[in-house]
Design an enzyme around this catalytic site. Structure first.
Site, PDB file in Angstrom:
ATOM      1  N   LYS A 170     -16.917   2.447  43.702  1.00  0.00           N
ATOM      2  CA  LYS A 170     -16.442   2.436  45.081  1.00  0.00           C
ATOM      3  C   LYS A 170     -16.821   3.722  45.776  1.00  0.00           C
ATOM      4  O   LYS A 170     -16.284   4.785  45.494  1.00  0.00           O
ATOM      5  CB  LYS A 170     -14.919   2.279  45.150  1.00  0.00           C
TER       6      LYS A 170
ATOM      7  N   GLY B 200     -12.891  13.722  44.434  1.00  0.00           N
ATOM      8  CA  GLY B 200     -12.251  13.644  45.748  1.00  0.00           C
ATOM      9  C   GLY B 200     -11.148  14.669  45.850  1.00  0.00           C
ATOM     10  O   GLY B 200     -11.173  15.701  45.149  1.00  0.00           O
TER      11      GLY B 200
ATOM     12  N   THR C  94      -5.266  12.872  45.864  1.00  0.00           N
ATOM     13  CA  THR C  94      -5.722  11.545  45.421  1.00  0.00           C
ATOM     14  C   THR C  94      -5.902  11.532  43.907  1.00  0.00           C
ATOM     15  O   THR C  94      -5.526  10.578  43.231  1.00  0.00           O
ATOM     16  CB  THR C  94      -7.030  11.168  46.115  1.00  0.00           C
TER      17      THR C  94
ATOM     18  N   GLU D 239     -12.741  15.279  39.286  1.00  0.00           N
ATOM     19  CA  GLU D 239     -13.409  16.439  39.890  1.00  0.00           C
ATOM     20  C   GLU D 239     -12.843  16.582  41.297  1.00  0.00           C
ATOM     21  O   GLU D 239     -13.113  15.741  42.156  1.00  0.00           O
ATOM     22  CB  GLU D 239     -14.916  16.208  39.901  1.00  0.00           C
TER      23      GLU D 239
ATOM     24  N   CYS E  59     -17.503  20.935  47.595  1.00  0.00           N
ATOM     25  CA  CYS E  59     -16.384  21.491  46.807  1.00  0.00           C
ATOM     26  C   CYS E  59     -16.761  22.830  46.186  1.00  0.00           C
ATOM     27  O   CYS E  59     -15.906  23.565  45.720  1.00  0.00           O
ATOM     28  CB  CYS E  59     -15.988  20.517  45.711  1.00  0.00           C
TER      29      CYS E  59
ATOM     30  N   GLU F 289      -7.410  24.220  50.677  1.00  0.00           N
ATOM     31  CA  GLU F 289      -8.797  23.792  50.874  1.00  0.00           C
ATOM     32  C   GLU F 289      -8.971  23.258  52.294  1.00  0.00           C
ATOM     33  O   GLU F 289      -8.269  22.335  52.696  1.00  0.00           O
ATOM     34  CB  GLU F 289      -9.161  22.707  49.872  1.00  0.00           C
TER      35      GLU F 289
END
Ligand code: TXE
Length: 479
Positions: A172, A225, A229, A247, A281, A383
């Site tokens: 996905k 992500g 989440t 990750e 990231c 972040e």
């Protein structure tokens, strides 16, 4: 209007619900395509297709699987321009970057794992009475859920090792950037990948992503992500004893000592902060500069930042493009306001940009540099994931290590010094999964990739990825 389909059982099919989501072009803020609003019924269809394909795919030799993966790599290279343009329109990043980084790396991911699998060996452990040997079998049906910042780059980074090891995949991509995954499916067909080996189900994370995570016949989840989440996925997968690779986010320190190569440090620190609109990231968003060179660094750094021209991502003169969504654009602007409230001084940028012409309503923000904040304020702890970097002075090694390690994250770090014993000493003490010394974003795909603390669990890359997507079985034979 370009309508995207799911790719299930080797066929392009509509969502069973018949429902679609609007897909926006970040540079114009306008709807330009539609993406399936799939749900658990579409995931169920995909899992059945994957289960039917598993005996065929896992029964192939590694050479046969490798040949198909290398064909996909070649096709991606052949169609680079088409994929790069699609990626830029879908994600908002500048075309030069899609051409130079995203699509070549997607091809490289298929080539790397399509060849690494040929060298994936396992161990034996012998005594004078017994022989132990280890089999590494594919898991079966696995789930790969990927984000919107490097859409095809990270989508292929996950599915390539899964496929190379003989698994069948339910993948996905982010609903914000579905296009290149949709285009990739056609290349997989052309390359001769058997039906049902790769299944792409588009849609919302809370519906399709959650359905993948919850499905009892999907035995491993590889996710990239946001940290929140990742936490939600772990809560669902843990009691089902699924293998998990997470990750997640980062808040990466970029440490500049006074004995650095200043020219290189300023140039590369600007790249590290603003490449891909700061939506990587691995970006170095907290820049720590030793007091004695702070002003000199600031002057030269700002001159490099000034060259990050913001504009239409399809124009090659644009160094920086649009942010991926209206929500993300507003989130980043809110952090710039927060920085002012927390006592920061905006040295450059700080505002939205409205380029002339077709992009006037797009989601653009100037590259922004802020100083005068404490290391423990929210802007320096959370972040932001946009074109925002902070400058923080420090006196000595002990002080900067404490500040660098002060966040919940631990993904990547950068160190600038010509004193190599200091470089090794500082690198060893940084709480992160990756440390670059006098460079940034140098990626050797054989190396372990991932973070510590709230930046994730597990490692991708190299044999780590092949081990994640296989189950080792020890067999002991009496001699
Ligand atoms: O990521 P999400 P978002 C960070 C960055 C960003 C924040 C949120 O700070 O602002 O994460 O970004 C799917 N079950 N990074 O909202 O939501 C979703 O559909 C299963 C860092 O885009 O994590 C998408 O495919 N799946 C990161 C994928 O998860 C779910 C890169 C990522 O979406 C789900 C991107 C659920 N409950 C964002 N909810 C990095 N480390 O590179 C969503 N998804």
């Amino acid at each position: 209007m370009n309508t995207i389909s799911n790719f299930i059982g080797g066929e392009f099919i509509k969502p069973l619900s018949g429902k679609y989501l609007d897909n926006y072009e970040p540079a114009t803020g306008k709807i330009y395509s539609r993406v399936p609003d799939s749900d658990s019924h579409d995931v169920e269809l995909a899992v059945q297709a994957a289960r039917n394909a598993f005996p065929i795919w896992s029964g192939m030799s590694v050479e046969e699987r490798s040949a198909i993966m290398l064909r996909i790599a070649d096709l991606l290279t052949l169609h680079l321009e088409r994929f790069a343009t699609a990626e830029t329109i879908d994600q908002g990043k500048p075309l030069w970057l899609s051409r130079a980084m995203d699509i070549p790396r997607a091809a490289q991911n298929f080539h790397f794992f399509g060849t690494e699998i040929l060298h994936f060996a396992s161990e034996t452990h012998a005594t004078n009475q017994h022989l132990n040997y280890t089999l590494r079998n594919p898991i079966g049906v696995v789930g790969c859920i990927s984000p919107w910042n490097l859409p095809l780059y990270l989508f292929t980074w996950k599915i390539a090792p899964a496929l190379a090891t003989g698994n069948c995949v339910i993948a996905k991509p982010s609903e914000l950037t579905p296009m290149t995954a949709f285009l990739l499916a056609e290349l997989c067909q052309k390359a001769g990948m058997p039906a049902g080996v790769l299944n792409i189900v588009h849609g919302l994370g809370a519906k399709v992503g959650a359905a993948i995570t919850e499905h009892p016949d999907i035995h491993a989840i590889s996710f990239t992500g946001g940290t929140t989440t990742g936490e939600n996925i772990a809560r669902t997968a843990a009691p089902m004893f699924k293998k998990l690779s997470l990750e997640l986010g980062g808040k990466n320190p970029n440490i500049v000592f006074d004995d650095c190569n200043l020219t290189e440090a300023t140039l590369q620190s600007a790249r590290a902060a603003f490449t891909n609109q700061g939506e990587i990231c691995l970006c170095g968003s907290r820049i720590f500069v030793q007091q004695s060179i702070y002003e000199a660094f600031k002057k030269e750094f700002l001159s490099h930042v000034g060259k990050f021209t913001v504009g239409d991502p399809l124009e090659l003169t644009s160094k920086q493009g649009a942010l991926v969504s209206k929500a993300h654009y507003e989130k980043v602007l809110s952090y710039i306001e927060m920085a002012k409230q927390e006592g920061g001084t905006v040295l450059c940028g700080g505002k939205a940009v409205h380029p002339e012409g077709r992009c006037a309503a797009g989601w653009f923000i100037e590259p922004t540099v802020i100083e005068g904040l404490t290391h423990d304020c929210r802007v320096n702890q959370e972040e932001i994931f946009g074109p925002v970097a902070t400058l923080i002075p420090f006196e000595n090694e002990e002080e900067v290590l404490a500040m660098a390690n002060s966040t919940n994250y631990g993904l990547a770090a950068v160190v600038w010094t010509e004193n190599l014993s200091k470089a090794h000493r500082v690198a060893a003490k940084l709480q992160s999964g990756i440390v670059w010394i006098n460079c940034w974003m140098v990626r050797d795909l054989r190396t372990p990739f991932g973070g510590v603390k709230h930046s994730g669990v597990g490692r991708e890359g190299g044999f780590e990825a092949l081990k994640f997507f296989t189950e080792p079985k020890n067999i002991c034979l009496k001699l």
